[in-house]
Design a protein around this motif. Structure first.
Motif, PDB file in Angstrom:
ATOM      1  N   ALA A 156      -7.527 -53.385 -89.629  1.00 22.33           N
ATOM      2  CA  ALA A 156      -6.072 -53.345 -89.661  1.00 22.33           C
ATOM      3  C   ALA A 156      -5.462 -54.074 -90.622  1.00 22.33           C
ATOM      4  O   ALA A 156      -4.125 -54.054 -90.926  1.00 22.33           O
ATOM      5  CB  ALA A 156      -5.377 -53.939 -88.446  1.00 22.33           C
ATOM      6  N   ASP A 157      -6.248 -54.725 -91.586  1.00 21.42           N
ATOM      7  CA  ASP A 157      -5.729 -55.388 -92.522  1.00 21.42           C
ATOM      8  C   ASP A 157      -4.660 -54.702 -93.546  1.00 21.42           C
ATOM      9  O   ASP A 157      -3.679 -55.228 -94.104  1.00 21.42           O
ATOM     10  CB  ASP A 157      -6.771 -56.198 -93.526  1.00 21.42           C
ATOM     11  CG  ASP A 157      -7.379 -57.454 -92.955  1.00 21.42           C
ATOM     12  OD1 ASP A 157      -6.731 -57.807 -91.826  1.00 21.42           O
ATOM     13  OD2 ASP A 157      -8.362 -57.923 -93.564  1.00 21.42           O
ATOM     14  N   ASN A 158      -5.185 -53.392 -93.910  1.00 24.58           N
ATOM     15  CA  ASN A 158      -4.394 -52.570 -94.810  1.00 24.58           C
ATOM     16  C   ASN A 158      -3.494 -51.536 -94.080  1.00 24.58           C
ATOM     17  O   ASN A 158      -3.069 -50.636 -94.743  1.00 24.58           O
ATOM     18  CB  ASN A 158      -5.342 -51.801 -95.588  1.00 24.58           C
ATOM     19  CG  ASN A 158      -6.015 -52.715 -96.708  1.00 24.58           C
ATOM     20  OD1 ASN A 158      -5.714 -53.687 -97.075  1.00 24.58           O
ATOM     21  ND2 ASN A 158      -7.559 -52.325 -96.971  1.00 24.58           N
ATOM     22  N   ILE A 159      -3.448 -51.446 -92.922  1.00 29.13           N
ATOM     23  CA  ILE A 159      -2.604 -50.558 -91.952  1.00 29.13           C
ATOM     24  C   ILE A 159      -1.280 -50.675 -92.336  1.00 29.13           C
ATOM     25  O   ILE A 159      -0.480 -49.647 -92.521  1.00 29.13           O
ATOM     26  CB  ILE A 159      -2.991 -50.529 -90.612  1.00 29.13           C
ATOM     27  CG1 ILE A 159      -2.653 -49.424 -89.789  1.00 29.13           C
ATOM     28  CG2 ILE A 159      -2.255 -51.909 -89.875  1.00 29.13           C
ATOM     29  CD1 ILE A 159      -3.446 -48.031 -90.096  1.00 29.13           C
ATOM     30  N   GLY A 160      -0.832 -51.910 -92.702  1.00 28.66           N
ATOM     31  CA  GLY A 160       0.789 -52.030 -93.150  1.00 28.66           C
ATOM     32  C   GLY A 160       1.119 -51.274 -94.531  1.00 28.66           C
ATOM     33  O   GLY A 160       1.871 -50.417 -94.327  1.00 28.66           O
ATOM     34  N   LEU A 161      -0.002 -51.411 -95.378  1.00 30.01           N
ATOM     35  CA  LEU A 161       0.143 -50.710 -96.593  1.00 30.01           C
ATOM     36  C   LEU A 161       0.165 -49.271 -96.482  1.00 30.01           C
ATOM     37  O   LEU A 161       1.062 -48.696 -96.983  1.00 30.01           O
ATOM     38  CB  LEU A 161      -0.679 -51.057 -97.622  1.00 30.01           C
ATOM     39  CG  LEU A 161      -0.745 -50.603 -99.092  1.00 30.01           C
ATOM     40  CD1 LEU A 161       0.684 -50.882 -99.686  1.00 30.01           C
ATOM     41  CD2 LEU A 161      -2.083 -51.165 -99.782  1.00 30.01           C
ATOM     42  N   VAL A 162      -0.612 -48.609 -95.477  1.00 34.34           N
ATOM     43  CA  VAL A 162      -0.792 -47.215 -95.380  1.00 34.34           C
ATOM     44  C   VAL A 162       0.439 -46.782 -94.554  1.00 34.34           C
ATOM     45  O   VAL A 162       1.047 -45.659 -95.089  1.00 34.34           O
ATOM     46  CB  VAL A 162      -1.976 -46.824 -94.324  1.00 34.34           C
ATOM     47  CG1 VAL A 162      -1.974 -45.397 -94.090  1.00 34.34           C
ATOM     48  CG2 VAL A 162      -3.379 -47.317 -95.156  1.00 34.34           C
TER      49      VAL A 162
END
Length: 309
Positions: A156-162
């Motif tokens: 989930a670390d990059n889900i905000g960026l996606v």
């Protein structure tokens, strides 16, 4: 066993009574307090006898193995994901095409599948190969457990960026693309921080299933952002078994869970993205084909030389 202990106790009492009633004038010697005496050791507690019974076989629904394989590598059992164009822009095209797929799927890695969501948007989602395919000696083998997957990182670390990228590319959260992506986002945010392992290769599949199930209504399978039940923080990972072993088993998983109709359990793979029970009912008739393929798959001869089956 209990009867034997009762008899021993009775015998002990008889000897004790005899000693107390004896008219002997002999005195017992007094122990020297300076002398070391052995510490008496308690008798070990009797161990419980655990009876183990074999898991009985259950009748299974079997379909067409060829159709099952095709559904595994191109089917729409995942119904939410990253819009196709955004996925390709973010990851680049992968033309290795190890599964020899056609169309959009020929341009993405084997562990992902491009499908059309219910609202018509073309999306990309992870498929079963992300855990059930791997390499040995540079040879790609479908059905071999993936022992290189890295769950030490928070997915989930990059889900905000996606999410920001999807919103920006397609005009905000009212777009069809966002709606086709949103359930995938929610699921990754739920499982990402709670399924971290300490080493690569260990798989937290059981924990992933528990978390996703906790967010689903038990009757409708609809998603809720607040889980219905609390799931412990502990992660107990497992080893991913080879698919060709399933034909020898009467339960899907090592702890004996997953008995009876295997096809019903297979639908659990869609918990990541399904909308509600309607999608589960749509998938049910496809699963006998998948089971037929898994029963049909065999270990490659080169693999048999590396590990006994």
């Amino acid at each position: 066993m209990k009867k034997h202990y009762n008899i021993l106790a009775l015998v002990g009492l008889l000897f004790l009574g005899y000693a107390c009633s004896s008219d002997s004038n002999e005195y017992e010697s007094v122990l020297n307090p300076d002398e070391e005496t052995a510490t008496p050791q308690p008798e070990p507690e009797p161990t419980d006898i655990i009876e183990v019974n074999a898991i009985p076989a259950s009748p299974q629904r079997l379909g067409d193995a060829t159709k099952g394989y095709e559904f595994l590598i191109t089917g729409n059992y995942m119904s939410s994901g990253v819009p196709y164009d955004a996925f390709v822009q973010g990851t680049g095209e992968d033309n290795t095409n190890l599964l020899e797929r056609t169309g959009d799927n020929a341009n993405i890695a084997y562990e992902y599948t491009a499908v059309t969501a219910a609202n018509g948007v073309r999306i990309v989602s992870p498929n079963c190969m992300s855990c059930h395919a791997n390499f040995i000696n540079d040879e790609f083998i479908v059905g071999l457990g993936n022992h290189a997957a890295d769950f030490t990182i928070n997915r989930a670390d990059n889900i905000g960026l996606v999410s920001a990228g999807v919103s920006l590319l397609y005009g905000g959260q009212e777009s069809d693309e966002w709606k086709a992506y949103d359930q995938f986002r929610k699921s990754i945010e739920a499982i990402g921080p709670k399924t971290l392992t300490e080493t690569r290769g260990a798989n937290p599949a059981d924990k992933i299933t528990r978390i996703l199930a906790a967010h689903r209504d038990k009757n409708t399978l609809e998603w809720t952002d607040s889980p219905y039940v609390n799931v412990s923080e502990e992660v107990i990972p497992t080893d991913v078994p080879a698919w060709w072993l399933l034909k020898k088993k009467n339960a899907l998983f090592y702890h004996g869970i997953g008995r009876k109709d295997f096809c019903k359990s297979f639908i659990g793979s869609a918990l990541l993205t399904l909308d509600d029970q309607t999608k589960a009912e749509e998938l049910d008739p496809k699963m006998p084909d998948v089971l037929a393929y898994i029963y049909d798959i065999k270990a490659l001869p080169t693999l048999l030389k590396l590990m006994p089956i």
